[in-house]
Design an enzyme around this catalytic site. Sequence first.
Site, PDB file in Angstrom:
ATOM      1  CB  CYS A 194      -0.941   0.099   1.187  1.00  0.00           C
ATOM      2  SG  CYS A 194      -2.142  -1.225   1.273  1.00  0.00           S
ATOM      3  NE  ARG A 243       4.688   1.761   0.070  1.00  0.00           N
ATOM      4  CZ  ARG A 243       5.675   1.570   0.923  1.00  0.00           C
ATOM      5  NH1 ARG A 243       6.904   1.828   0.552  1.00  0.00           N
ATOM      6  NH2 ARG A 243       5.456   1.138   2.131  1.00  0.00           N
ATOM      7  CD1 TRP A 251       0.024  -6.463  -2.729  1.00  0.00           C
ATOM      8  CD2 TRP A 251      -0.444  -6.938  -0.595  1.00  0.00           C
ATOM      9  NE1 TRP A 251       0.325  -7.783  -2.513  1.00  0.00           N
ATOM     10  CE2 TRP A 251       0.053  -8.106  -1.211  1.00  0.00           C
ATOM     11  CE3 TRP A 251      -0.815  -7.008   0.747  1.00  0.00           C
ATOM     12  CZ2 TRP A 251       0.203  -9.317  -0.535  1.00  0.00           C
ATOM     13  CZ3 TRP A 251      -0.673  -8.219   1.428  1.00  0.00           C
ATOM     14  CH2 TRP A 251      -0.158  -9.348   0.779  1.00  0.00           C
ATOM     15  CG  ASN A 255       1.115   0.791   4.312  1.00  0.00           C
ATOM     16  OD1 ASN A 255       0.869  -0.411   4.228  1.00  0.00           O
ATOM     17  ND2 ASN A 255       2.344   1.284   4.250  1.00  0.00           N
ATOM     18  N   GLY A 256      -1.307  -0.922   6.363  1.00  0.00           N
ATOM     19  CA  GLY A 256      -1.028  -1.745   7.548  1.00  0.00           C
ATOM     20  C   GLY A 256      -2.199  -2.668   7.824  1.00  0.00           C
ATOM     21  CD  GLU A 315      17.223 -13.595  -5.923  1.00  0.00           C
ATOM     22  OE1 GLU A 315      16.628 -14.054  -4.934  1.00  0.00           O
ATOM     23  OE2 GLU A 315      16.886 -12.524  -6.435  1.00  0.00           O
ATOM     24  CE  LYS A 321      14.018 -11.776  -8.317  1.00  0.00           C
ATOM     25  NZ  LYS A 321      14.650 -11.294  -7.135  1.00  0.00           N
ATOM     26  CD  GLU A 346      10.000 -12.192  -6.923  1.00  0.00           C
ATOM     27  OE1 GLU A 346       9.604 -11.352  -6.119  1.00  0.00           O
ATOM     28  OE2 GLU A 346      11.168 -12.177  -7.389  1.00  0.00           O
ATOM     29  CG  HIS A 349      19.030 -36.966  -1.156  1.00  0.00           C
ATOM     30  ND1 HIS A 349      19.358 -38.204  -0.667  1.00  0.00           N
ATOM     31  CD2 HIS A 349      20.189 -36.331  -1.414  1.00  0.00           C
ATOM     32  CE1 HIS A 349      20.690 -38.310  -0.594  1.00  0.00           C
ATOM     33  NE2 HIS A 349      21.214 -37.175  -1.050  1.00  0.00           N
ATOM     34  CE  LYS A 358      11.576  -3.282  -4.725  1.00  0.00           C
ATOM     35  NZ  LYS A 358      12.270  -4.430  -5.313  1.00  0.00           N
TER      36      LYS A 358
HETATM   37  C1  F6R Z   1      11.981 -10.835  -4.431  1.00  0.00           C
HETATM   38  C2  F6R Z   1      11.737  -9.768  -3.486  1.00  0.00           C
HETATM   39  C3  F6R Z   1      11.293 -10.129  -2.119  1.00  0.00           C
HETATM   40  C4  F6R Z   1      12.036  -9.275  -1.090  1.00  0.00           C
HETATM   41  C5  F6R Z   1      11.492  -9.522   0.316  1.00  0.00           C
HETATM   42  C6  F6R Z   1      12.273  -8.749   1.364  1.00  0.00           C
HETATM   43  O1  F6R Z   1      12.350 -10.350  -5.686  1.00  0.00           O
HETATM   44  O2  F6R Z   1      11.888  -8.616  -3.806  1.00  0.00           O
HETATM   45  O3  F6R Z   1      11.449 -11.477  -1.862  1.00  0.00           O
HETATM   46  O4  F6R Z   1      13.394  -9.585  -1.159  1.00  0.00           O
HETATM   47  O5  F6R Z   1      10.147  -9.147   0.363  1.00  0.00           O
HETATM   48  O6  F6R Z   1      12.195  -7.387   1.127  1.00  0.00           O
HETATM   49  P1  F6R Z   1      13.242  -6.387   1.754  1.00  0.00           P
HETATM   50  O7  F6R Z   1      14.564  -6.701   1.194  1.00  0.00           O
HETATM   51  O8  F6R Z   1      12.734  -5.037   1.337  1.00  0.00           O
HETATM   52  O9  F6R Z   1      13.203  -6.579   3.239  1.00  0.00           O
END
Ligand code: F6R
Length: 612
Positions: free
Chosen positions: A2, A27, A74, A100-101, A485, A489, A492, A508, A607
């Site tokens: 949000c 966000r 969000w 937001n929250g 990772e 990626k 996502e 395994h 984000k």
């Molecule tokens: C993946 C991604 C998320 C963040 C996670 C932590 O691409 O962006 O998995 O890494 O939400 O966010 P931060 O680093 O902002 O604490």
Amino acid sequence: MCGIVGYIGYKQAYPVVIKGLKRLEYRGYDSSGVALLNDNKLNVYKKKGRVSELEELMIGKDVSATVGIGHTRWATHGEPSDRNAHPHQSASGRLAMIHNGIIENYAPIKQELLKKGYEFKSETDTEVLLNFIEDIQINNQCSLEEALRIALKRITGAYCILLLDKEDPETIIAARKGSPLVIGIGKGEHFLASDASPFIEYTKEVVYVNDYELAIVKPEELVLKNLGNEKITPFVQELDMELAAIEKGGYDHFMLKEIFEQPSTIFDCLRGRLDAAAGTITMSGIEENIIQLVNAQRILIVACGTSWHAGLVAEYIIEELCRIPVEVEYASEFRYRNPIINPGDVIIAISQSGETADTLVALEKAKENGAFIFGVVNAVGSSIARISHAGAYTHAGPEIGVASTKAFTGQLAVLMMMALKIAKAKATISDERYLMLLSELASVPEKIELILSRSEEMSAIAEKYLDASDFLFLGRGYNFPVALEGALKLKEISYIHAEGYPAAEMKHGPIALVDSSLPVVFIATNDVYHEKIISNMQEIKARKGQIISIITDGDDVTPSLSDDYFSIPAIDEVIAPILSVVPLQLLSYYVGTMKGIDVDKPRNLAKSVTVE
Ligand code: F6R
């Protein structure tokens, strides 16, 4: 999670607010809305979908007002819909609020209000809080500010709220706990937002509001108070952010821009710190706490998502170079499982946004238990940066694409410098290896540039595998977290199911998935495990899996086992993850965009995850 924005001053509020919402859309983007206050007329408009859909709705509407608030959502309580979109209005229609929250104890409060005859138009916790505030004001015959204070003492959870009262068109009241709020100070005007991006072209003077603080904001005046009604002197800071940093700059997507920025973001991260010729690393956060760090009995790394993957790489590096035991914890688990924190423990918190709710609360708890907290954070002035005892910024600049790319490599660069600096101070690394790793680290920007100059090769590989329904990513040692990772990626931003695994562990269980339709991505750069990973490739080949490998330039064995490969410049295995992740970022970017997905705003994600 949000985005909120507010304006009060002499300008027209709507253009400022709508532009701000577009910048905060990363966000959350399932619905958005604005409330505009003109004299005593309060107009609220909201719409399910992207901010662009709200803009269409606004065509022909009365938008004249010099006070306004806006929200991009969000969803937490209630599905994405017009009626659940913010702003919400109180039962009387007098108040409008964005939030937001999450209000965790909203249910009993709602019951209380329902018994009193309140009706709710939405399913949100926000509308409950708003009516609760109005109800308190009516019953206590007090000011809105006082009613808000009483309400906030009764609720649990996280909030950043902006509140408008149509009977007081010269004021926005704001409050925060656990969700970010920054106020921009102009001449005869104030801006409020979840981060500073909505107003950087108007002012560089900002105040970061702290938890349990209220801001009473008028065009000419900003008053900060605590929940005990005591005034607090605002701490005004200069913002170090330029408009170009939050614009796409000719790229199709922020994600691609951010992938391509990595040579310069890593350079900025190393600049002024790493001097390979002199053999020095300058990091004041480490130097000032070197005794604590060198004597650490254990290092606990707390993070989420991609930042957690950076933590795993750090575990391998710190244990090898510094000989300090490291545990890497998911913040969401750590905060609830009553962890043991001993006096000699050091906690490293890793976060791009610096606002991730789980990480923040985990750190607050650890801090209460006496832990020393070192923050590795990207967003300057963020909550995690502020609650850490010491830290080092990653200096990657604003990351707007939802999938983290340049922040991850920035985290790795900081963590590598940290490990080298501690190892040197502890004398657990030879001078020769230390100097060699310094010069390897210094070569990273140039080597990433070389990888990016061949991005078309990865685009061609991506095109071949678009229709796969699953992917497996395998790596060993330092490249195991890179496999995790790469898988994260891909899922996502392409919505393809992907799993990351240590290559040897594949036998395994996951090997049962392998057949001719399964692409398996091996991160098989030259390191001590190279022969072993080749054996793992043979095992996949024998079962007809399709192999895509990330290899080191000059490797002439691995290509013969691979259906496709992408080679990267040679580098020491300790530093390799910063390079080997880049082709995987490109792979997921190309697969996502070729599938027509909005990779900057993939479904269901946000984000900055400011709710638990
Ligand atoms: C993946 C991604 C998320 C963040 C996670 C932590 O691409 O962006 O998995 O890494 O939400 O966010 P931060 O680093 O902002 O604490």
